[in-house]
Write a protein that holds these residues in place. Structure first.
Motif, short mmCIF file in Angstrom:
data_model
loop_
_atom_site.label_atom_id
_atom_site.label_comp_id
_atom_site.label_asym_id
_atom_site.label_seq_id
_atom_site.Cartn_x
_atom_site.Cartn_y
_atom_site.Cartn_z
N LEU A 116 66.85 54.49 75.28
CA LEU A 116 67.80 53.51 74.74
C LEU A 116 68.73 52.98 75.82
CD1 LEU A 116 68.69 55.08 71.30
CD2 LEU A 116 67.21 53.14 71.79
N GLU A 152 67.83 63.88 75.79
CA GLU A 152 67.86 63.15 77.05
C GLU A 152 66.82 62.05 77.09
OE1 GLU A 152 69.41 64.04 80.64
OE2 GLU A 152 69.14 66.22 80.52
N LEU A 153 65.68 62.33 76.52
CA LEU A 153 64.62 61.31 76.50
C LEU A 153 65.03 60.12 75.64
CD1 LEU A 153 61.25 63.27 76.29
CD2 LEU A 153 62.22 62.01 78.21
N SER A 184 68.05 59.13 75.07
CA SER A 184 69.06 58.40 75.84
C SER A 184 68.40 57.58 76.95
CB SER A 184 70.07 59.39 76.43
OG SER A 184 70.86 58.74 77.39
N LEU A 185 67.38 58.16 77.55
CA LEU A 185 66.66 57.45 78.61
C LEU A 185 66.05 56.17 78.06
CD1 LEU A 185 65.68 57.56 81.53
CD2 LEU A 185 63.72 58.89 80.76
#
Lengths: 208, 208
Positions: A190, A184-185, A187-188
DNA sequence: ATTATCTATAGATCTATAGATAATGC
DNA sequence: ATTATCTATAGATCTATAGATAATGC
């Protein structure tokens, strides 16, 4: 070579315990007695392995740790080469395979307890081992046009910092597993938080 | 009421110094003598203000700090109400107006040195003061549709963590000013790293 | 002879307590 | 009387040093 093997083994065991304890509670909180107790030996015996005492032991532990991470991070970046998201995933996986780094907690209080030369030496090593390879990966991704231009130092620092953050917080019962949080990080970083419009097949080359 | 004012003043001065030193080098690295020296008084005199000694002093310092941040963060969120980016900017500005928090460095090693009740008490207070208000702001932004769905705990933690990170690193000579870095971090969180397509005037309501 | 440990202890801090002292405001 | 400090010191650690001891491999 037998002897040398022998030396390595018991000294490495000392470093293993030192790493666990120092990284978990910090330089000042851990005494040589804590380390010796955990090893089942007496405090004075540590001076056989590290005549320079506590500070030398800490330095040896930290340098070994950074060497290991340098190797792991560079292998991860190589494995995902050409695709930043893949690279960051590989690095995250590397970190999750390792004893929690608590890199920044260390840089916070622990370095201040060392003498200036040692402090400088360790800061330099940490930079070369963890920061620089990642920054280079971000720069390369920018050159490829994979990501927008942005201060690469800030990016490398943020990513490392966030990965490190996963190692604090004692993993509450309700929290998702580290693997999921790392994904998730990434994705956050990028993709960002704002809702995305539907992705066009080909990116337009427009610019104000 | 004069007396009480008097008491507050000298005790607050002790807390000011304690906050500077503890936040900078950590609970274990700082001795009562360090604090007393900085104040120009003798170590034993601190027991007049805090009969419970070092741990009580640390608790009082930390609680005062969290109360202050709770107030500042909630005011910042209120000031930017209805616009997450504005809210995060206000919070960043609040942090830059304050003595560096080094919140996470503290949570790292310092809490471990306290007795379990104090540790629990402080963790709870930190959560209520800093984490919860921010998480609520992220939830509200999600409800408004301003940002995509994502674990709000992770978002609040990441933002706080990154803001905190700006307080480490000794501000090298080449680095951009904190203000600029904070703005870049907010943009990183909200907009992400991937290049954006040209923004349409109206967001499409599509969803697979 | 080398490796890895031990016992004993000096010297340096650190926290915390006891009780004295000086200044201020009734 | 209250506030805020001080001196002196006990008791608990912690780091580091000196020198002895046991096991292993020539």
């Amino acid at each position: 070579m037998y002897m040398e093997q022998e030396v390595r083994d018991s000294t490495q065991r000392v470093l293993d315990v030192a790493e666990t304890l120092f990284m978990d509670r910090g330089y000042n909180a851990i005494t040589l007695r804590d380390i010796a107790d955990e090893l089942g030996i007496k405090q004075a015996s540590l001076y056989y392995h590290f005549p320079g005492g506590k500070e030398q032991l800490f330095m040896a532990m930290a340098e070994r740790m950074f060497d290991r991470h340098r190797q792991g991070i560079m292998a991860a970046l190589e494995a995902g080469k050409g695709d930043l998201r893949a690279q960051l995933r590989e690095v995250a996986e590397w970190f999750s395979s390792q004893r929690p780094v608590k890199f920044m907690g260390m840089m916070h209080a622990d370095l201040a307890a060392l003498n200036p030369e040692h402090k400088e030496q360790l800061a330099r090593k940490a930079h070369a081992a963890m920061f620089r390879p990642l920054r280079d990966a971000f720069v390369a991704a920018q050159v490829r046009g994979e990501i927008r231009p942005m201060h690469p130092d800030l990016l490398a620092g943020s990513f490392l910092w966030l990965m490190d953050g996963l190692n604090y917080g004692e993993t509450r019962s309700g929290a998702p597993p580290r693997q999921v949080m790392a994904e998730e990080l990434i994705s956050l970083l990028l993709d960002g938080l704002l809702p995305r419009q539907a992705e066009p097949a080909v990116a337009p080359a427009t610019r104000g």
